[in-house]
Scaffold this motif. Structure first.
Motif, PDB file in Angstrom:
ATOM      1  N   ILE A 352      18.065  63.248  41.105  1.00  0.00           N
ATOM      2  CA  ILE A 352      16.932  64.144  41.311  1.00  0.00           C
ATOM      3  C   ILE A 352      15.769  63.726  40.415  1.00  0.00           C
ATOM      4  O   ILE A 352      15.957  63.502  39.215  1.00  0.00           O
ATOM      5  CB  ILE A 352      17.318  65.615  40.974  1.00  0.00           C
ATOM      6  N   ASP A 353      14.581  63.647  40.976  1.00  0.00           N
ATOM      7  CA  ASP A 353      13.367  63.375  40.204  1.00  0.00           C
ATOM      8  C   ASP A 353      12.749  64.716  39.806  1.00  0.00           C
ATOM      9  O   ASP A 353      12.183  65.419  40.648  1.00  0.00           O
ATOM     10  CB  ASP A 353      12.384  62.564  41.045  1.00  0.00           C
ATOM     11  N   PRO A 354      12.862  65.119  38.528  1.00  0.00           N
ATOM     12  CA  PRO A 354      12.362  66.444  38.131  1.00  0.00           C
ATOM     13  C   PRO A 354      10.858  66.613  38.295  1.00  0.00           C
ATOM     14  O   PRO A 354      10.363  67.744  38.312  1.00  0.00           O
ATOM     15  CB  PRO A 354      12.773  66.538  36.649  1.00  0.00           C
ATOM     16  N   SER A 355      10.135  65.499  38.424  1.00  0.00           N
ATOM     17  CA  SER A 355       8.680  65.606  38.615  1.00  0.00           C
ATOM     18  C   SER A 355       8.305  65.885  40.061  1.00  0.00           C
ATOM     19  O   SER A 355       7.154  66.213  40.356  1.00  0.00           O
ATOM     20  CB  SER A 355       7.996  64.317  38.148  1.00  0.00           C
ATOM     21  N   ASN A 360      12.572  70.130  42.480  1.00  0.00           N
ATOM     22  CA  ASN A 360      12.630  70.659  41.119  1.00  0.00           C
ATOM     23  C   ASN A 360      13.605  71.822  41.001  1.00  0.00           C
ATOM     24  O   ASN A 360      14.260  71.994  39.968  1.00  0.00           O
ATOM     25  CB  ASN A 360      11.233  71.092  40.658  1.00  0.00           C
ATOM     26  N   SER A 361      13.731  72.624  42.054  1.00  0.00           N
ATOM     27  CA  SER A 361      14.658  73.758  42.019  1.00  0.00           C
ATOM     28  C   SER A 361      16.107  73.279  41.934  1.00  0.00           C
ATOM     29  O   SER A 361      16.947  73.938  41.313  1.00  0.00           O
ATOM     30  CB  SER A 361      14.470  74.633  43.262  1.00  0.00           C
ATOM     31  N   GLU A 367      21.092  72.152  36.029  1.00  0.00           N
ATOM     32  CA  GLU A 367      21.065  72.363  34.582  1.00  0.00           C
ATOM     33  C   GLU A 367      21.705  73.708  34.214  1.00  0.00           C
ATOM     34  O   GLU A 367      22.470  73.817  33.247  1.00  0.00           O
ATOM     35  CB  GLU A 367      19.617  72.304  34.101  1.00  0.00           C
ATOM     36  N   ASN A 368      21.420  74.729  34.985  1.00  0.00           N
ATOM     37  CA  ASN A 368      21.972  76.061  34.735  1.00  0.00           C
ATOM     38  C   ASN A 368      23.491  76.065  34.889  1.00  0.00           C
ATOM     39  O   ASN A 368      24.225  76.652  34.073  1.00  0.00           O
ATOM     40  CB  ASN A 368      21.331  77.073  35.692  1.00  0.00           C
ATOM     41  N   PHE A 369      23.989  75.402  35.925  1.00  0.00           N
ATOM     42  CA  PHE A 369      25.431  75.319  36.164  1.00  0.00           C
ATOM     43  C   PHE A 369      26.139  74.643  34.997  1.00  0.00           C
ATOM     44  O   PHE A 369      27.141  75.144  34.459  1.00  0.00           O
ATOM     45  CB  PHE A 369      25.677  74.566  37.476  1.00  0.00           C
TER      46      PHE A 369
END
Length: 460
Positions: A352-355, A360-361, A367-369
């Protein structure tokens, strides 16, 4: 029988930690290769389409359901074969192996055909994948039904060789199979050079081809390493063996079926929050696999050592093996979990490209998991040691009950309740709590030691 005697002597008399590592490290190496394959598979699929990363994980729970019989009869016959070898009852071990292969062949063919026919109903009424990936799930599962048949052979050959005390050759074969899969993935998924661009269908074909190669190599090893074991279909099925196999295997069969249903219902709950949550689940589990890399190999060593020592009537040593395995595996997985947590961002960004605002979701959800899940993985490792002790001893009822509670009560029921208030975070919290419950419960069961008695009947 000299090779069996050599392996047996080391398992019965060797230093416990050293023997656990001797038996388990080859399989750990394979697990690392398999993780590399999972990462590579997800990576190339993410280059084809970011949401297609979720497809293989959508298949896994239903595949596990139809593989449940293989796991059940495999666990039962691992206990029987290893205990017969520990007791030096080699004729009984060979007879058991022939019957085990025959049953695996028949059940593998039945389950493969049944899975192919029922898979549309499974995904429509149980796991209900997001609409964006439904067609990919159906296409992928159609090809994977072939892999199901082959997996019965691979598991059968692996258990026979491992029960004799040789964990290295099955490990090497699995590594070869995974490597073939890794090499084929980019060609078949993305259509490099003259290969067609097949996406998830290409990923499934790569998996099937690699598994077939592994099955062939394992058969050759069986034939050359243990020539006195004639692998083939036999019509001489002993009623007592069949009853013992199913008596030991039914709790494991029920455990795997309930597990599969639980994972599919959990997947349905995850899918209900949208494709971003489904993809996050898939990527997150790829990261968790790194922390789990030692679990499968070392726990397999635990089952073999417990089985052979019980067969040799070494009760106290069997109990020590179980306790030492918990300490060793729990400690190593704790280190692995910390490492996975440290590099989690690097791994997530492989897919995944966070930019990119469109994905982004997915990054945030992954990250939350991981924030809730990673530090409870050592508890799951300790629970898995309990399951391995159950398989090696033939006493599998209590680990099965613990497993059912952790999935159905803690992970699903509590996860559903929490998700109504906390959204997908409630699912991740329940996942973490289920690991903690299972690890603590398995520790209590192992320490009580009522499992430490052989199931085989000794010759008079």
């Amino acid at each position: 029988m000299g090779s069996l005697d050599r392996y047996r002597d080391r398992i019965i008399n060797g230093p416990i930690y050293r023997t656990l590592l001797w038996l388990g490290l080859p399989a750990v190496s394979v697990q690392l290769v398999n993780i590399s394959y999972n990462i590579a598979d997800a990576y190339w699929l993410s280059r084809y389409s970011p949401i297609d990363v979720a497809i293989p994980r959508q298949i896994w729970p239903s595949f596990m359901m139809f593989q449940a019989l293989a796991m059940a009869i495999g666990a039962a016959n691992q206990a029987l074969i290893s205990q017969y070898i520990g007791a030096k009852m080699y004729v009984n071990a060979i007879r058991t192996i022939k019957q085990y292969f025959t049953l695996s062949f028949i059940l593998g063919a039945i389950m493969s055909i049944t899975y192919y026919l029922l898979r549309p109903l499974i995904f429509l009424f149980i796991s209900s994948p997001p609409q964006e990936i439904v067609n990919g799930v159906l296409n992928y599962s159609a090809i994977i039904s072939i892999d199901l048949f082959t997996s019965y052979f691979v598991l059968c050959f692996s258990i026979i060789i491992q029960s004799a005390g040789d964990t290295r050759r099955p490990a090497i074969v699995n590594a070869i199979s995974a490597t073939i899969n890794i090499i084929l993935d980019p060609f078949l998924i993305l259509g490099i050079y003259l290969f067609p661009r097949l996406g998830v269908i290409g990923a499934a074909i790569a998996t099937v081809l690699a598994r077939i190669v592994g099955a062939i190599i394992l058969y050759i090893i069986m034939h050359r390493k243990f020539p006195f074991i004639e692998i083939g279909i036999t019509t001489e099925i002993d009623r007592e063996w069949l009853m013992t196999t199913f008596r030991i295997g039914i709790p494991i069969l029920l455990q795997n079926i309930f597990n599969s249903l639980a994972f599919q219902i959990q997947l349905r709950l995850i899918n209900s929050f949208g494709v971003a949550t489904s993809v996050a689940w898939s990527i997150g589990f790829t990261v968790i696999d790194i922390a789990n890399s030692v679990l499968w190999g070392l726990s397999q060593a635990t089952a073999i050592m417990v089985g052979q020592n019980l067969g040799a009537n070494n009760i106290d040593r069997s109990k020590k093996i179980a306790r030492y395995s918990q300490i060793l595996i729990g400690s190593i997985i704790a280190i692995g979990s910390c490492f996975a947590y440290i590099i989690r961002h690097n791994i997530i960004t492989l897919f995944i490209d966070p930019s990119d605002p469109e994905v982004n979701s997915i990054y945030s959800e992954t990250e939350n998991f991981l924030k809730y899940a990673l530090f409870t993985i050592p508890f799951f490792g300790i629970f898995f040691v309990g399951s391995s002790v159950g398989r090696g001893s033939g006493h599998v009822l209590i680990p099965t009950i613990i497993d059912i509670i952790r999935l159905w009560i803690v992970r699903i029921a509590l996860g559903y309740i929490l998700s109504q208030y906390l959204g997908s975070t409630g699912i991740w919290i329940a996942f973490a709590l289920s690991n903690m419950f299972s690890g603590i419960s398995a520790t209590i069961w192992i320490q009580r030691g009522k499992w430490a008695k052989p199931i085989i009947k000794r010759s008079s």
